[in-house]
Motif scaffolding. Structure first.
Motif, mmCIF file in Angstrom:
data_model
loop_
_atom_site.group_PDB
_atom_site.id
_atom_site.type_symbol
_atom_site.label_atom_id
_atom_site.label_comp_id
_atom_site.label_asym_id
_atom_site.label_seq_id
_atom_site.Cartn_x
_atom_site.Cartn_y
_atom_site.Cartn_z
ATOM 1 N N GLU A 143 36.155 13.356 69.547
ATOM 2 C CA GLU A 143 35.362 13.758 70.707
ATOM 3 C C GLU A 143 35.752 12.990 71.965
ATOM 4 N N PHE A 144 35.592 13.662 73.105
ATOM 5 C CA PHE A 144 35.975 13.085 74.392
ATOM 6 C C PHE A 144 34.787 13.089 75.353
ATOM 7 N N CYS A 145 33.588 12.934 74.806
ATOM 8 C CA CYS A 145 32.368 13.031 75.600
ATOM 9 C C CYS A 145 32.289 11.980 76.706
ATOM 10 N N ALA A 146 32.875 10.812 76.472
ATOM 11 C CA ALA A 146 32.758 9.727 77.446
ATOM 12 C C ALA A 146 33.387 10.087 78.786
ATOM 13 N N ALA A 147 34.328 11.035 78.789
ATOM 14 C CA ALA A 147 34.989 11.430 80.033
ATOM 15 C C ALA A 147 34.567 12.812 80.500
ATOM 16 N N CYS A 148 33.518 13.375 79.901
ATOM 17 C CA CYS A 148 33.115 14.746 80.236
ATOM 18 C C CYS A 148 32.691 14.853 81.701
ATOM 19 N N ASP A 149 33.194 15.897 82.370
ATOM 20 C CA ASP A 149 32.848 16.114 83.780
ATOM 21 C C ASP A 149 32.323 17.533 84.009
ATOM 22 N N ARG A 150 31.660 18.134 82.992
ATOM 23 C CA ARG A 150 31.269 19.532 83.054
ATOM 24 C C ARG A 150 29.765 19.722 83.173
ATOM 25 N N THR A 151 29.409 20.758 83.922
ATOM 26 C CA THR A 151 28.059 21.294 83.935
ATOM 27 C C THR A 151 28.190 22.791 83.711
ATOM 28 N N ARG A 152 27.202 23.399 83.062
ATOM 29 C CA ARG A 152 27.340 24.787 82.633
ATOM 30 C C ARG A 152 26.170 25.629 83.116
ATOM 31 N N LEU A 153 26.495 26.855 83.535
ATOM 32 C CA LEU A 153 25.494 27.811 83.994
ATOM 33 C C LEU A 153 25.635 29.077 83.163
ATOM 34 N N THR A 154 24.558 29.462 82.477
ATOM 35 C CA THR A 154 24.608 30.657 81.646
ATOM 36 C C THR A 154 24.377 31.907 82.500
ATOM 37 N N ALA A 155 24.663 33.062 81.909
ATOM 38 C CA ALA A 155 24.532 34.322 82.638
ATOM 39 C C ALA A 155 23.090 34.617 83.028
ATOM 40 N N ASP A 156 22.129 34.009 82.313
ATOM 41 C CA ASP A 156 20.724 34.205 82.666
ATOM 42 C C ASP A 156 20.152 33.016 83.444
ATOM 43 N N GLY A 157 21.026 32.230 84.036
ATOM 44 C CA GLY A 157 20.576 31.245 85.020
ATOM 45 C C GLY A 157 20.042 29.943 84.470
ATOM 46 N N GLN A 158 20.514 29.545 83.278
ATOM 47 C CA GLN A 158 20.087 28.274 82.700
ATOM 48 C C GLN A 158 21.202 27.240 82.830
ATOM 49 N N VAL A 159 20.846 26.039 83.253
ATOM 50 C CA VAL A 159 21.805 24.935 83.291
ATOM 51 C C VAL A 159 21.814 24.257 81.931
ATOM 52 N N ARG A 160 23.017 24.061 81.403
ATOM 53 C CA ARG A 160 23.212 23.291 80.178
ATOM 54 C C ARG A 160 24.062 22.081 80.535
ATOM 55 N N ASN A 161 23.566 20.904 80.222
ATOM 56 C CA ASN A 161 24.320 19.700 80.569
ATOM 57 C C ASN A 161 25.350 19.334 79.510
ATOM 58 N N CYS A 162 25.348 20.083 78.389
ATOM 59 C CA CYS A 162 26.337 19.890 77.337
ATOM 60 C C CYS A 162 26.479 21.203 76.590
ATOM 61 N N LEU A 163 27.678 21.478 76.116
ATOM 62 C CA LEU A 163 27.904 22.688 75.337
ATOM 63 C C LEU A 163 26.968 22.760 74.145
ATOM 64 N N PHE A 164 26.610 21.594 73.577
ATOM 65 C CA PHE A 164 25.794 21.543 72.369
ATOM 66 C C PHE A 164 24.349 21.135 72.647
ATOM 67 N N ALA A 165 23.924 21.207 73.881
ATOM 68 C CA ALA A 165 22.570 20.793 74.239
ATOM 69 C C ALA A 165 21.528 21.645 73.519
ATOM 70 N N ALA A 166 20.420 21.026 73.144
ATOM 71 C CA ALA A 166 19.310 21.743 72.528
ATOM 72 C C ALA A 166 18.343 22.263 73.578
ATOM 73 N N GLU A 167 18.463 21.781 74.821
ATOM 74 C CA GLU A 167 17.555 22.174 75.893
ATOM 75 C C GLU A 167 18.334 22.727 77.069
ATOM 76 N N GLU A 168 17.673 23.556 77.850
ATOM 77 C CA GLU A 168 18.247 24.124 79.066
ATOM 78 C C GLU A 168 17.249 23.963 80.204
ATOM 79 N N THR A 169 17.737 24.033 81.416
ATOM 80 C CA THR A 169 16.883 23.960 82.594
ATOM 81 C C THR A 169 16.976 25.284 83.339
ATOM 82 N N GLY B 297 42.839 11.666 81.753
ATOM 83 C CA GLY B 297 41.696 11.866 82.629
ATOM 84 C C GLY B 297 40.542 12.506 81.876
ATOM 85 N N SER B 298 39.923 13.512 82.491
ATOM 86 C CA SER B 298 38.791 14.194 81.865
ATOM 87 C C SER B 298 39.207 15.450 81.119
#
Length: 354
Positions: free
Chosen positions: A279-305, A254-255
């Protein structure tokens, strides 16, 4: 005391047009059809260990208190994630989440949500012996404990702290509190790793824990990670096969990030998380929220929302949902570690969350 400064992350603060083809309801999708149902929530970037592959011996500049999400802001985002975005699993991380003052309370709030998500915790285990029962009573379902070796000398060298006994007590307490299956997460030292892998698996088999060995990833604060010095999945398996018979687990993966292997015919398993070499990116089902309130769509993302900014500007639930959906819609196909132009994230793992 000298500290290492992380610098500011790359944060999306612009008001780009919302993609016209992005769904406004239903699963939290990206353009490749992956649905994020697993939320990783970093509650703090602080930690009471100084693992060599994560942060320097002298520590880091911690995030300013005013930048951190409040308890109320965190629980609001959890509610939106579950009720509007389809999140079904929440994992609290850090830094070290046991250092978060209201950990029991945030777990209890998550457990009250409907539909109730599965709630897990990743911890270094220091202090877990005193907290396991109360965390279980609050609603925690299971726990992963980071443990890279059961050799006291190696443990002190890797973590720069002599706390192995506290971690082992924490594992015992987690099992007694019913926080199972108790999983052990190990990142192996290149020098002692092959021997540590065998000793860790023997230890986990003896106590009924599930071992997950994780390839070292380029997420250290010093940016000293080198592919040629890190133990890769094949080398880990080769070391284990000197002592155990390993066969692929026929159950669907699975994922799950770990590829599982039956140990000596099963039913016990060992997992290898080969994020770099397999790598298992094709099955990734994760979204990430940092302690200061930024969404990261990947552990290695260069950008945050920046969801914290939306919250503190008086944004509605719909505004927050739209910002979160837009962030995930832009998720890349893969982490890009093996691409020539890969750039390591400016935030280390301790500031992102596992």
């Amino acid at each position: 005391m000298t500290v290492t400064t992380l610098g500011l992350p790359e944060v999306r603060r612009d008001r780009q047009a919302v993609p016209a083809d992005m769904p406004r309801s239903g699963p939290l999708l990206d353009t490749f059809g992956r649905a994020a149902t697993d939320l990783r929530v970093s509650l703090t970037d602080r930690c009471n260990l100084r693992c060599t592959y994560c942060m320097p011996a002298q520590g880091l500049d911690w995030l300013p208190a005013d930048d951190l999400l409040s308890f109320e802001e965190t629980t609001r985002l959890l509610r939106l994630a579950v009720t509007r975005l389809g999140i079904r699993r929440i994992r609290f991380t850090g830094g070290e989440p046991l250092l978060y003052r209201r950990l029991d309370d945030v777990i209890a709030e998550a457990a009250r949500l409907q539909p109730r998500p599965e709630i897990a915790l990743t911890t270094n285990g220091v202090g877990l012996a005193q907290r396991a029962r109360s965390l279980a009573a609050a609603g925690l379902d299971r726990v992963n404990v980071s443990l890279d070796t059961v050799d006291p000398q190696y443990f002190a060298t890797i973590t720069r702290r002599d706390r192995l006994g506290a971690v082992l007590d924490g594992l015992d307490a987690a099992a007694e509190a019913g926080l199972g299956p108790v999983k052990v997460n190990a990142v192996l030292d290149p020098a002692s790793g092959p021997a540590d892998a065998v000793d860790l698996l023997r230890f986990c088999l003896l106590h009924g824990y599930q071992l997950r060995i994780i390839e070292q990833m380029p997420l250290d604060a010093d940016h000293q990670w080198r592919r040629d010095s890190a133990l890769q999945g094949d080398a880990i398996l080769a070391a284990l096969r000197h002592a155990f018979d390993l066969r692929p687990d026929p159950a669907p993966r699975g994922s799950a990030p770990a590829r599982l292997w039956l140990v000596d015919g099963g039913p016990a398993t060992v997992g290898v998380i080969a994020s770099v070499s397999d790598e298992f990116c094709a099955a990734c089902d994760r979204t990430r929220l940092t302690a200061d309130g930024q969404v990261r769509n990947c552990l290695f993302a260069a950008e945050e929302t920046d969801l914290r900014g939306v919250l503190r500007a008086g944004g509605s639930d719909a505004d927050i949902e739209l910002a979160w959906r837009t962030a995930m819609w832009r998720k890349a196909a893969g982490h890009g570690i093996n691409e020539p132009g890969f750039v390591q994230p400016r935030r280390p793992m301790s500031a992102i969350g596992g």
